[in-house]
Motif scaffolding. Structure first.
Motif, PDB file in Angstrom:
ATOM      1  N   PHE A 141      46.982  34.606  38.564  1.00  0.00           N
ATOM      2  CA  PHE A 141      45.650  34.119  38.214  1.00  0.00           C
ATOM      3  C   PHE A 141      45.708  32.605  38.068  1.00  0.00           C
ATOM      4  N   ASP A 142      45.234  31.922  39.086  1.00  0.00           N
ATOM      5  CA  ASP A 142      45.136  30.469  39.024  1.00  0.00           C
ATOM      6  C   ASP A 142      43.814  30.101  38.391  1.00  0.00           C
ATOM      7  N   ILE A 143      43.865  29.168  37.491  1.00  0.00           N
ATOM      8  CA  ILE A 143      42.661  28.730  36.791  1.00  0.00           C
ATOM      9  C   ILE A 143      42.352  27.319  37.263  1.00  0.00           C
ATOM     10  N   VAL A 144      41.185  27.154  37.877  1.00  0.00           N
ATOM     11  CA  VAL A 144      40.802  25.861  38.420  1.00  0.00           C
ATOM     12  C   VAL A 144      39.683  25.279  37.552  1.00  0.00           C
TER      13      VAL A 144
ATOM     14  N   HIS B  60      39.714  44.044  31.251  1.00  0.00           N
ATOM     15  CA  HIS B  60      39.705  42.586  31.371  1.00  0.00           C
ATOM     16  C   HIS B  60      40.627  41.967  30.335  1.00  0.00           C
ATOM     17  N   ILE B  61      41.006  40.747  30.602  1.00  0.00           N
ATOM     18  CA  ILE B  61      41.759  39.925  29.640  1.00  0.00           C
ATOM     19  C   ILE B  61      40.955  38.649  29.419  1.00  0.00           C
ATOM     20  N   HIS B  62      40.756  38.293  28.174  1.00  0.00           N
ATOM     21  CA  HIS B  62      40.034  37.060  27.838  1.00  0.00           C
ATOM     22  C   HIS B  62      40.978  35.863  27.931  1.00  0.00           C
ATOM     23  N   PHE B  63      40.445  34.771  28.446  1.00  0.00           N
ATOM     24  CA  PHE B  63      41.202  33.513  28.568  1.00  0.00           C
ATOM     25  C   PHE B  63      40.398  32.371  27.967  1.00  0.00           C
TER      26      PHE B  63
ATOM     27  N   THR C 155      36.261  28.956  28.882  1.00  0.00           N
ATOM     28  CA  THR C 155      36.425  30.326  28.403  1.00  0.00           C
ATOM     29  C   THR C 155      36.045  31.258  29.544  1.00  0.00           C
ATOM     30  N   THR C 156      36.927  32.204  29.855  1.00  0.00           N
ATOM     31  CA  THR C 156      36.641  33.093  30.976  1.00  0.00           C
ATOM     32  C   THR C 156      37.341  34.436  30.771  1.00  0.00           C
ATOM     33  N   GLN C 157      37.279  35.292  31.776  1.00  0.00           N
ATOM     34  CA  GLN C 157      37.915  36.597  31.705  1.00  0.00           C
ATOM     35  C   GLN C 157      38.538  36.935  33.051  1.00  0.00           C
ATOM     36  N   LEU C 158      39.632  37.676  33.005  1.00  0.00           N
ATOM     37  CA  LEU C 158      40.340  38.138  34.199  1.00  0.00           C
ATOM     38  C   LEU C 158      40.074  39.630  34.365  1.00  0.00           C
ATOM     39  N   TYR C 159      39.898  40.056  35.615  1.00  0.00           N
ATOM     40  CA  TYR C 159      39.649  41.470  35.921  1.00  0.00           C
ATOM     41  C   TYR C 159      40.704  41.978  36.891  1.00  0.00           C
ATOM     42  N   ILE C 160      40.763  43.304  37.028  1.00  0.00           N
ATOM     43  CA  ILE C 160      41.784  43.937  37.860  1.00  0.00           C
ATOM     44  C   ILE C 160      41.140  44.486  39.134  1.00  0.00           C
ATOM     45  N   ALA C 161      41.697  44.112  40.260  1.00  0.00           N
ATOM     46  CA  ALA C 161      41.177  44.594  41.544  1.00  0.00           C
ATOM     47  C   ALA C 161      41.278  46.110  41.615  1.00  0.00           C
TER      48      ALA C 161
ATOM     49  N   VAL D 217      38.058  35.671  39.871  1.00  0.00           N
ATOM     50  CA  VAL D 217      38.547  36.142  38.570  1.00  0.00           C
ATOM     51  C   VAL D 217      39.026  37.598  38.633  1.00  0.00           C
ATOM     52  N   ILE D 218      39.064  38.160  39.851  1.00  0.00           N
ATOM     53  CA  ILE D 218      39.572  39.529  40.030  1.00  0.00           C
ATOM     54  C   ILE D 218      40.972  39.437  40.625  1.00  0.00           C
ATOM     55  N   VAL D 219      41.928  39.988  39.919  1.00  0.00           N
ATOM     56  CA  VAL D 219      43.344  39.811  40.248  1.00  0.00           C
ATOM     57  C   VAL D 219      43.955  41.122  40.717  1.00  0.00           C
ATOM     58  N   ARG D 220      44.723  41.027  41.794  1.00  0.00           N
ATOM     59  CA  ARG D 220      45.444  42.211  42.282  1.00  0.00           C
ATOM     60  C   ARG D 220      46.741  42.355  41.499  1.00  0.00           C
ATOM     61  N   LEU D 221      46.997  43.541  41.024  1.00  0.00           N
ATOM     62  CA  LEU D 221      48.267  43.810  40.347  1.00  0.00           C
ATOM     63  C   LEU D 221      49.190  44.549  41.305  1.00  0.00           C
ATOM     64  N   ASP D 222      50.426  44.121  41.337  1.00  0.00           N
ATOM     65  CA  ASP D 222      51.438  44.733  42.200  1.00  0.00           C
ATOM     66  C   ASP D 222      52.629  45.171  41.359  1.00  0.00           C
TER      67      ASP D 222
END
Ligand code: FE2
Length: 216
Positions: free
Chosen positions: A210-213, A148-151, A162-168, A191-196
């Motif tokens: 990762f769009d943050i709304v 994860h990455i903290h945001f 405050t949130t976190q990003l995860y990897i699909a 919050v789960i992001v696909r990496l390409d």
């Protein structure tokens, strides 16, 4: 593909076009069904002191020749309100462990094993269209947590998220207590992001959107 979508794409230049997710194209139009990004715990490793170099490139530390260990990953997106409009002046911070699973934090066990070439923390202000971007490394798992990455996002005059990003595709996503703590399935997915592969940006690198709304 709608005319609006096509026009929007024509307006985009270079590699940045690859980062435009469908929901952002929609946000340029009248409708918006954006999911508010769920808040998550800050965790114990938010910096207690900020590095001298805290720009949006975490792979290079100013004054060092070495590049951070790990797979270079470009994370980009926009900070939006619920109507899909850019949140002007928003500031985005990220922090994460290095390729060895070590945070730059005094409470981190094994701190002596830290990769000094990894910045560990970065911040940036969004552009006028809400866009932000970081060059960092693909997050790795450490004991008890899925990658994860903290945001932390600061919206001028409107508080912070405050949130976190995860990897699909990470198998530990299924058992990660923080991620599973987001009860709503759509909010969790957001919050789960696909990496390409991102060879168009940089050989051997990855990219994720990762769009943050914000609840504004
Ligand atoms: Fe963490």
């Amino acid at each position: 593909m709608s005319i609006v979508t096509l026009r929007r794409r024509e307006m985009l230049i270079g590699a940045s076009a690859a980062f435009i997710a469908p929901q952002l194209v929609l946000s340029a139009g009248a409708q918006s069904n954006l999911i508010v990004t769920p808040g998550q715990t800050e965790g114990p490793f938010y910096p207690v002191s900020f590095p001298a170099d805290m720009d949006a490139d975490l792979v290079r530390v100013q004054g060092q020749q070495a590049q951070a260990l790990g797979q270079i990953t470009h994370i980009a997106g926009r900070v939006l309100n619920k109507r899909g409009e850019a949140v002007r002046g928003a500031q985005v911070e990220i922090w994460q462990c290095d390729a060895n699973g070590i945070y730059n934090h005094p409470r981190q066990p094994g701190l002596q094993r830290r990769d000094a070439a990894f910045q560990g923390y970065g911040r940036t202000e969004v552009a006028a269209d809400g866009r932000y971007g970081f060059r960092t490394i693909r997050p790795v798992a450490y004991p008890g947590r899925t990658p994860h990455i903290h945001f932390k996002v600061h919206a001028p005059g409107a508080g912070r998220l405050t949130t976190q990003l995860y990897i699909a595709g990470e198998h530990q996503n299924a058992t990660d207590g923080v991620l599973r703590g987001i009860r709503d399935a759509k909010a969790r997915e957001s919050v789960i992001v696909r990496l390409d592969p991102a060879n168009d940006i940089e050989a051997g690198s990855l990219k994720g959107m990762f769009d943050i709304v914000l609840d504004l």
